[in-house]
Design an enzyme around this catalytic site. Sequence first.
Site: not given
Ligand code: UDP
Length: 328
Positions: A220, A72, A91, A140, A35, A282, A116, A207
């Site tokens: 998302r 948080f 943590n 996580y 933070g 990813r 989450t 990704f």
């Molecule tokens: N993503 C992407 N490129 C990036 C970062 C994220 O394509 O540089 C994609 C990631 O694979 C996911 C979406 O964007 O499908 C949202 O990712 P973020 O990490 O923002 O949030 P998450 O859904 O993982 O909490």
Amino acid sequence: MILVVGGAGYIGSHSVRELLDQQYQVVVLDNLSTGHRDAVDSRAVFVEGNLGDLEVLNHVFSTYQIEAVMHFAANSLVGESVINPLKYYQNNVSATLTLLEVMLQHDVKKFIFSSTAATYGIPNVDLITEGTETNPINPYGQSKLMVEKVIHDCHLAYGLSYVVLRYFNAAGAHVTGEIGEDHTPESHLIPIILQHLLGQRENITVFGDDYSTHDGTCIRDYIHITDLAEAHILSLKSLLENNQLTETYNLGNGQGYSVKEIIEMCEKVTGIKANVIIGDRRPGDPASLIASSEKIYNNLHWKTKYNLEEIIQTAWNWHKNNPIGFQK
Ligand code: UDP
């Protein structure tokens, strides 16, 4: 007073801002590991320290009349949690146990916990409700679900009253442009795109574009940070009125956007064209995560106020005016 643990972080600082604007008195406890001191509103009392530190916690609970706690403070990088799970269990779980212990010793029994969508893992439904099976696929998500279970046991044993809020994709910044998102390293899609459009990154990597979605990229549910903060205020009000609350709510807009659609909206809002590379998937990314937030709409009359364009517009205002984030 309301104790906000992790109130210097992205979601915490926006919630502190809402609390203060609605006349609550606030104590922030944060170790500033992720933070920012500058993100904490000057109207709040600030205590620097760890949530797992008995001495600091005892000081806070004996100095201030705490009515409820919003928690948080957590590590939240999925990839890192796979590589270093013990950091997450230490943590996110162990330190929270200490916080709960001290709270209960001081007879503070109202708790709002940041959870989450990662608790659901890879859901087999299009619209995720709170009843959808939880099955986290990384430490996580696992750490958050463990705490959810601990909190419920604390309700049964000690009468803890709680609201668990399962966030989908928090995004955007405060409308005043005074606070916003500043992570190091940044891993979230919208700030990464905006940093690229500001010339701070050469390109954006998508990704994977071979998912079973309409354009092949992941979907998302993005929710504005102030809408998220408002849900905390409504949850707090319900907790202050009810000593036996055990609620879990999803927080999302109920609408999904693909990575490609997010990039397009960022281009529209900024008027700048992005340089996009299609990369590998990813690990651990579900194809689609969309929340049903019907339950909190119905129970607390919560409604989101910001659409995707406004989410990105407020984020853009913040990033443009604070290209290197907070000073400290
Ligand atoms: N993503 C992407 N490129 C990036 C970062 C994220 O394509 O540089 C994609 C990631 O694979 C996911 C979406 O964007 O499908 C949202 O990712 P973020 O990490 O923002 O949030 P998450 O859904 O993982 O909490």
